[in-house]
Design an enzyme around this catalytic site. Structure first.
Site, short mmCIF file in Angstrom:
data_model
loop_
_atom_site.label_atom_id
_atom_site.label_comp_id
_atom_site.label_asym_id
_atom_site.label_seq_id
_atom_site.Cartn_x
_atom_site.Cartn_y
_atom_site.Cartn_z
N GLY A 208 0.84 -1.21 0.00
CA GLY A 208 0.00 0.00 0.00
C GLY A 208 0.87 1.25 0.00
N ARG B 1 0.99 -4.94 -5.50
CA ARG B 1 1.19 -6.20 -4.79
C ARG B 1 1.45 -7.23 -5.89
NH1 ARG B 1 -3.07 -3.48 -1.68
NH2 ARG B 1 -2.09 -2.79 0.25
N ASP C 119 6.15 -5.19 6.05
CA ASP C 119 6.79 -6.47 6.36
C ASP C 119 6.82 -7.43 5.16
OD1 ASP C 119 7.50 -5.93 8.95
OD2 ASP C 119 5.68 -6.76 9.84
N THR D 240 4.34 2.64 5.54
CA THR D 240 2.94 2.23 5.62
C THR D 240 2.20 3.15 6.58
OG1 THR D 240 1.40 0.54 6.46
CG2 THR D 240 3.64 0.44 7.31
N ASP E 46 -0.10 2.27 8.41
CA ASP E 46 -0.65 1.47 9.51
C ASP E 46 0.19 1.48 10.80
OD1 ASP E 46 -2.65 0.80 7.80
OD2 ASP E 46 -1.99 -1.25 7.44
N ASP F 53 2.36 -0.55 11.60
CA ASP F 53 2.32 -1.92 12.12
C ASP F 53 3.63 -2.69 11.88
OD1 ASP F 53 2.09 -2.07 9.39
OD2 ASP F 53 0.51 -3.59 9.40
N MET G 257 -8.72 3.34 8.58
CA MET G 257 -7.96 2.23 8.00
C MET G 257 -7.15 1.47 9.07
SD MET G 257 -6.58 2.99 4.22
CE MET G 257 -7.59 2.42 2.85
N ARG H 127 -6.31 -2.74 8.70
CA ARG H 127 -6.98 -4.05 8.68
C ARG H 127 -6.53 -4.91 9.84
NH1 ARG H 127 -6.32 -6.27 2.93
NH2 ARG H 127 -7.54 -4.45 2.39
N GLN I 274 -7.22 8.54 3.39
CA GLN I 274 -6.18 8.45 4.42
C GLN I 274 -4.81 8.11 3.83
OE1 GLN I 274 -8.08 6.22 8.11
NE2 GLN I 274 -9.21 5.82 6.23
#
Ligand code: ADP
Ligand code: F6P
Length: 325
Positions: A15, A76, A107, A129, A131, A133, A173, A175, A256
């Site tokens: 992303g 992707r 990752d 990212t 996220d 994360d 956002m 997931r 976002q």
């Protein structure tokens, strides 16, 4: 000191995230200043397999630091996860003289970089990212811009929610990670924050708290729902039925991921991009750049991938205490 690599590639994968362009710019300019040639690979690993790449000069990254998205495009690429795909990726690097690669992504993208490194192409990952994360770093490129975009959108929903004395469920956002939800929950002063990491799916708890606050005279309720929890529209129907309060669901979505990056994203991306090239120039490989305790760091990729990240318990506790009155 002589550079360990003469030519490197740079790609963005997974992303997109605001600040990726600033990272590409830093990679290109740091490399060129060191006398290392740079190739920009389009559309992540897909472009590597298709040999869709171009030489980057200093001007190729002019005027992009303030732009969202990624000038190299991203994708992707399932083919690259197969043994044949990885071999094709290595062959593509060798054919184009690419001795080192900077991979800007998450990752999954770092696993791809590790596989290339295992086959002789020196690789360094840069965390990009929205996220947040990635466990080996306190910061990921794009997070600050995304949170500010979401916060701004939620403020706007809150205005209309207050005017109509409604409850609003706002889906942000993430997931698999609740960082955007948690940060928005605190910065928007939400009544409830639902994240994949913490939500027990006890809707009666939410409903009871809304009813108690209604009795105490509260006029509006903001529920931040992380994408991974989902079901915002149905949840709105159930909450409206159970509380008698008109309830609307808003999914903020891909806005976002776009927009001009904040100063924090531009600066972090510039530092991380430069660091990745410095590592490759020193002959390092299989590293992931990170930001830990206020300092730029780098980890061996397997060590980085094995790390686990959880929502900060104190931050979560504060978010709950501040939302309960
Ligand atoms: P992110 O990098 O944000 O975690 P993905 O998990 O979608 O995003 O991974 C991005 C890309 O990285 C994938 O489409 C694929 O090309 C590559 N990738 C992911 N996992 C692997 C793997 N096990 N081996 C090789 N490449 C991988
Ligand atoms: O990883 C970034 C992210 O925006 C997640 O928050 C979200 O779940 C996912 O990407 C959405 O991906 P897509 O671009 O495929 O809709």
């Amino acid at each position: 000191m002589e550079n360990a690599v003469k030519k490197i590639g740079v790609l963005t994968s997974g992303g997109d995230a605001p600040g990726m362009n600033a990272a590409i710019r830093a990679v290109v300019r740091t490399a060129l200043q060191r006398g290392i040639e740079v190739v920009g690979i389009n559309r992540g690993y897909a472009g590597l397999l298709e040999e869709d790449m171009r030489e980057m000069d200093g001007h190729s990254v002019s005027d992009i630091i303030s732009k969202g998205g990624t000038l190299l495009y991203t994708s992707r690429c399932p083919e690259f996860t197969t043994p044949a795909g990885r071999i094709k990726g290595v062959e593509s690097c060798k054919k184009h003289g690419i001795e080192g690669l900077v991979v800007i992504g998450g990752d999954g993208s770092f696993i791809g970089a590790r596989e290339l490194a295992n086959r002789g192409i020196n690789s360094v990952g840069v965390p990009g990212t929205i996220d947040l994360d990635i466990a080996c770093t306190d910061y990921t490129i794009g997070f600050d811009t995304a949170v500010n975009t979401a916060m701004d959108a939620i403020d706007k929903v809150r205005d209309t929610s207050t005017s109509h004395e409604r409850c609003s469920i706002i889906e942000v956002m993430g997931r698999r990670a609740g960082y955007i939800a948690l940060w928005c929950g605190i910065s928007n002063g939400a009544e409830e924050i639902l994240t994949v990491e913490t939500y027990d799916h006890d809707e009666s708890g939410i409903i009871n708290r809304i009813l108690e606050k209604k009795k105490a005279g509260k006029k509006h309720y903001i529920i931040i729902n992380a994408e991974g929890v989902g079901d915002s529209a149905n949840m709105a129907k159930r909450i409206e039925e159970a509380t008698g309060i008109e309830t609307r669901a808003t999914i903020i979505g891909h806005i976002q991921r776009g927009g001009s990056p904040t100063a924090r994203d531009r600066v972090m991306a510039s530092l991380m991009g430069a660091k990745a090239v410095d590592l490759l120039a020193e002959g390092k490989s299989k590293r992931v750049v990170g930001f830990r305790d206020g300092k730029l760091v780098d980890y061996e990729v397997n060590e980085a991938l094995a790390m686990k990240k959880t929502l900060d318990p104190y931050m979560w506790d504060v978010s709950q205490r501040l939302s309960r009155l």
